[in-house]
Write a protein that holds these residues in place. Sequence first.
Motif, mmCIF file in Angstrom:
data_model
loop_
_atom_site.group_PDB
_atom_site.id
_atom_site.type_symbol
_atom_site.label_atom_id
_atom_site.label_comp_id
_atom_site.label_asym_id
_atom_site.label_seq_id
_atom_site.Cartn_x
_atom_site.Cartn_y
_atom_site.Cartn_z
ATOM 1 N N LYS A 103 1.004 -1.384 0.025
ATOM 2 C CA LYS A 103 0.346 0.191 -0.153
ATOM 3 C C LYS A 103 0.733 1.324 0.190
ATOM 4 N N THR A 104 0.487 2.273 -0.552
ATOM 5 C CA THR A 104 0.883 3.752 -1.338
ATOM 6 C C THR A 104 0.581 4.947 -0.755
ATOM 7 N N LEU A 105 0.537 5.368 -0.128
ATOM 8 C CA LEU A 105 -0.494 7.143 0.177
ATOM 9 C C LEU A 105 0.444 7.992 0.349
ATOM 10 N N ILE A 106 -0.170 9.050 0.214
ATOM 11 C CA ILE A 106 -0.110 10.203 0.593
ATOM 12 C C ILE A 106 -0.962 11.158 2.538
ATOM 13 N N TRP A 107 -0.635 10.809 2.450
ATOM 14 C CA TRP A 107 -1.046 12.687 3.803
ATOM 15 C C TRP A 107 -0.493 13.564 3.487
ATOM 16 N N GLN A 108 -1.994 14.623 3.845
ATOM 17 C CA GLN A 108 -1.875 16.317 3.966
ATOM 18 C C GLN A 108 -1.798 16.409 5.588
ATOM 19 N N GLY A 109 -0.668 17.201 5.999
ATOM 20 C CA GLY A 109 -0.984 17.347 7.376
ATOM 21 C C GLY A 109 -0.904 18.750 7.568
ATOM 22 N N ILE A 110 -2.725 19.340 7.808
ATOM 23 C CA ILE A 110 -3.144 20.197 7.784
ATOM 24 C C ILE A 110 -2.592 21.187 8.652
ATOM 25 N N TYR A 111 -2.348 20.609 10.192
ATOM 26 C CA TYR A 111 -1.937 21.324 11.352
ATOM 27 C C TYR A 111 -0.438 21.277 11.274
ATOM 28 N N TYR A 112 0.354 20.631 10.291
ATOM 29 C CA TYR A 112 1.696 20.612 10.204
ATOM 30 C C TYR A 112 1.698 20.656 8.724
ATOM 31 N N GLN A 113 1.518 21.476 8.031
ATOM 32 C CA GLN A 113 1.662 21.858 6.821
ATOM 33 C C GLN A 113 2.529 21.162 6.180
ATOM 34 N N SER A 114 1.429 20.302 5.479
ATOM 35 C CA SER A 114 3.516 18.824 5.662
ATOM 36 C C SER A 114 2.644 18.184 4.324
ATOM 37 N N LEU A 115 3.145 16.648 3.669
ATOM 38 C CA LEU A 115 2.829 15.996 3.032
ATOM 39 C C LEU A 115 3.946 14.598 3.434
ATOM 40 N N GLU A 116 3.362 13.384 3.479
ATOM 41 C CA GLU A 116 3.918 12.579 3.950
ATOM 42 C C GLU A 116 3.808 11.481 2.576
ATOM 43 N N TYR A 117 4.888 11.191 2.195
ATOM 44 C CA TYR A 117 4.513 10.010 1.106
ATOM 45 C C TYR A 117 4.688 8.647 2.443
ATOM 46 N N PHE A 174 -6.637 16.010 25.162
ATOM 47 C CA PHE A 174 -6.666 16.160 23.386
ATOM 48 C C PHE A 174 -7.316 14.731 23.375
ATOM 49 N N LYS A 175 -8.625 15.449 22.425
ATOM 50 C CA LYS A 175 -9.576 14.046 22.277
ATOM 51 C C LYS A 175 -9.484 14.405 20.339
ATOM 52 N N ALA A 176 -9.883 13.457 19.716
ATOM 53 C CA ALA A 176 -10.319 13.681 18.062
ATOM 54 C C ALA A 176 -10.657 12.093 17.596
ATOM 55 N N GLU A 190 -8.619 18.337 11.556
ATOM 56 C CA GLU A 190 -8.152 19.500 12.136
ATOM 57 C C GLU A 190 -6.511 19.187 11.522
ATOM 58 N N LEU A 191 -5.951 17.845 12.022
ATOM 59 C CA LEU A 191 -4.430 17.540 11.653
ATOM 60 C C LEU A 191 -3.526 16.748 10.338
ATOM 61 N N PHE A 192 -4.966 15.701 9.791
ATOM 62 C CA PHE A 192 -4.497 14.874 8.709
ATOM 63 C C PHE A 192 -5.842 14.311 7.835
ATOM 64 N N GLU A 193 -5.072 14.280 6.336
ATOM 65 C CA GLU A 193 -5.844 13.816 6.182
ATOM 66 C C GLU A 193 -5.835 13.079 4.541
ATOM 67 N N LYS A 194 -5.604 11.791 4.233
ATOM 68 C CA LYS A 194 -5.283 11.022 2.993
ATOM 69 C C LYS A 194 -5.566 12.031 1.761
ATOM 70 N N ILE A 195 -4.838 12.147 0.791
ATOM 71 C CA ILE A 195 -5.632 12.390 -0.284
ATOM 72 C C ILE A 195 -4.580 11.651 -1.398
ATOM 73 N N ALA A 196 -4.483 10.773 -1.779
ATOM 74 C CA ALA A 196 -4.275 10.160 -2.037
ATOM 75 C C ALA A 196 -3.861 8.118 -1.954
#
Length: 183
Positions: free
Chosen positions: A2-16, A158-160, A175-181
Amino acid sequence: MKTLIWQGIYYQSLEYFNLQSDHHNYTVESKIIGCLEDKIYSIEYKINTDKDWIVQDFLIESEINTIKRTISGKRNQNQWEINGVVNSKFNNFKFIDISLTPFTNTLPINHLKIPENNSQKIDVLYIDILKHQTRPVQQQYTRTAVNKYLYENIENDFKAEISVDESGLVSSYPELFEKIAEN
């Protein structure tokens, strides 16, 4: 696997992110780039778990504003060796939590297999990359629906509510991370 990309909303990031498995374990390799306040960062991490999602070892290499650091951990039975030194405050911990990625939520979610409307507290080795801290924290996971978990950090309230896919990987962490691909 499995390969995916997460966008960090708070952390202004991309994760491969890459997850592979064989008959004995899971191997994760991931790269994160981002910026938060005055910190521009690049992180590469590798985590090996057994088939029950219990962390066996990890390696995190970071560069924050051109300062490079490495943290490594290896489980020896119920003890953790962090950067070559056994640290008894992490005895019997099965999981790590890395601050800049939603992946480490998958570890307890997939291991605990909590029934709906039930919860479980766990101790984790928390690694705050941007603050250069490693410390024990207590967390609680409550399964609120088939693919939803209420995550709670006991020490700071902290709760989410985290949504996961069929593999237990985070698809939405408000508010922290979303899977975008995904592939």
